[in-house]
Design an enzyme around this catalytic site. Sequence first.
Site, PDB file in Angstrom:
ATOM      1  N   ARG A  29      34.616  36.670  29.234  1.00 36.56           N
ATOM      2  CA  ARG A  29      34.856  35.515  30.100  1.00 36.56           C
ATOM      3  C   ARG A  29      33.558  34.934  30.617  1.00 36.56           C
ATOM      4  O   ARG A  29      32.621  35.653  30.940  1.00 36.56           O
ATOM      5  CB  ARG A  29      35.859  35.860  31.195  1.00 36.56           C
ATOM      6  CG  ARG A  29      35.339  36.392  32.477  1.00 36.56           C
ATOM      7  CD  ARG A  29      36.476  36.503  33.486  1.00 36.56           C
ATOM      8  NE  ARG A  29      36.060  37.367  34.580  1.00 36.56           N
ATOM      9  CZ  ARG A  29      36.751  37.539  35.673  1.00 36.56           C
ATOM     10  NH1 ARG A  29      37.923  36.969  35.836  1.00 36.56           N
ATOM     11  NH2 ARG A  29      36.303  38.316  36.630  1.00 36.56           N
ATOM     12  N   THR A  40      33.002  29.467  34.548  1.00 35.17           N
ATOM     13  CA  THR A  40      34.326  28.833  34.486  1.00 35.17           C
ATOM     14  C   THR A  40      35.450  29.857  34.590  1.00 35.17           C
ATOM     15  O   THR A  40      36.595  29.498  34.822  1.00 35.17           O
ATOM     16  CB  THR A  40      34.509  28.097  33.139  1.00 35.17           C
ATOM     17  OG1 THR A  40      34.481  29.086  32.091  1.00 35.17           O
ATOM     18  CG2 THR A  40      33.421  27.074  32.900  1.00 35.17           C
ATOM     19  N   ASP A  45      34.624  46.287  38.157  1.00 34.16           N
ATOM     20  CA  ASP A  45      34.576  45.865  36.750  1.00 34.16           C
ATOM     21  C   ASP A  45      34.979  47.060  35.893  1.00 34.16           C
ATOM     22  O   ASP A  45      34.221  48.035  35.748  1.00 34.16           O
ATOM     23  CB  ASP A  45      33.162  45.385  36.402  1.00 34.16           C
ATOM     24  CG  ASP A  45      33.130  44.752  35.009  1.00 34.16           C
ATOM     25  OD1 ASP A  45      33.600  45.408  34.053  1.00 34.16           O
ATOM     26  OD2 ASP A  45      32.661  43.613  34.875  1.00 34.16           O
ATOM     27  N   ASP A  76      32.540  47.927  32.945  1.00 36.96           N
ATOM     28  CA  ASP A  76      31.262  48.503  33.402  1.00 36.96           C
ATOM     29  C   ASP A  76      31.465  49.930  33.895  1.00 36.96           C
ATOM     30  O   ASP A  76      30.659  50.819  33.601  1.00 36.96           O
ATOM     31  CB  ASP A  76      30.667  47.653  34.541  1.00 36.96           C
ATOM     32  CG  ASP A  76      29.949  46.423  34.015  1.00 36.96           C
ATOM     33  OD1 ASP A  76      29.793  46.297  32.781  1.00 36.96           O
ATOM     34  OD2 ASP A  76      29.564  45.585  34.836  1.00 36.96           O
TER      35      ASP A  76
HETATM   36  N1  URA Z   1      37.955  42.264  35.206  1.00 39.60           N
HETATM   37  C1  URA Z   1      37.624  43.427  35.815  1.00 39.60           C
HETATM   38  O1  URA Z   1      37.117  44.340  35.173  1.00 39.60           O
HETATM   39  N2  URA Z   1      37.869  43.547  37.127  1.00 39.60           N
HETATM   40  C2  URA Z   1      38.437  42.572  37.872  1.00 39.60           C
HETATM   41  O2  URA Z   1      38.645  42.762  39.069  1.00 39.60           O
HETATM   42  C3  URA Z   1      38.786  41.370  37.208  1.00 39.60           C
HETATM   43  C4  URA Z   1      38.537  41.234  35.882  1.00 39.60           C
END
Ligand code: URA
Length: 216
Positions: free
Chosen positions: A109, A113, A208, A211
Amino acid sequence: MTLQLRVYVPEHPLIKHWLAVARDASTPSVLFKSAMTELGRWLCYEATRNWLPTIETRVQTPLAECSATFVNPEAPIAIVPILRAGLVLLEGAQNILPIASIYHLGLVRDEQTLEPSCYLNKLPTQFKPQTRIIILEPMLATGGSVMLAMKELTSRGIDPTLVRIVSVVAAPPALRRLGEQFPSLNVYTAIIDEGLNSRGYIVPGLGDAGDRAFGT
Ligand code: URA
């Protein structure tokens, strides 16, 4: 009859436990990955309840003959993990569905945007008729990725009623978008959180997911 998106939040102590482990910011990456594997396993277990086609037959036990139910090995099942984070649910999903075909979909993503673009698409041009599909997307935040995945699947003739989405944390914006465009879908998630922050992250969420799972 008007269709409405169905969102299941299974009341299972193991799901709550592994969600708590995954949410905790002090959980190290190795344990985070294990927690997500467990969530993949238990959420897929719930998502396949009353959904996998079975065949009725008879077997001979060491003592007597009796009726028996098998998962139909001819009924096509596909798992679509949305990379990267969907990969962390895959191991648990494959544990319970070892004969499912896996079709990877790599979406990234745009941080400005928040809209996704596709960098890897291993979906077949056509699926076998009546293929049941599980999409693995741990974070249903803005809904951009899962909407793009659904677009790719429906353009290949997949009926949304045959699709189940397995996520870990879902937020209202994603559920709203899915409900508007694909009301016959079924979503399985460990929790529905309050909303998103200005960067599109789910709050409280778990950060995330990619991550944290891959230590990046
Ligand atoms: N992607 C993620 O890894 N965490 C979020 O909170 C939103 C999208």
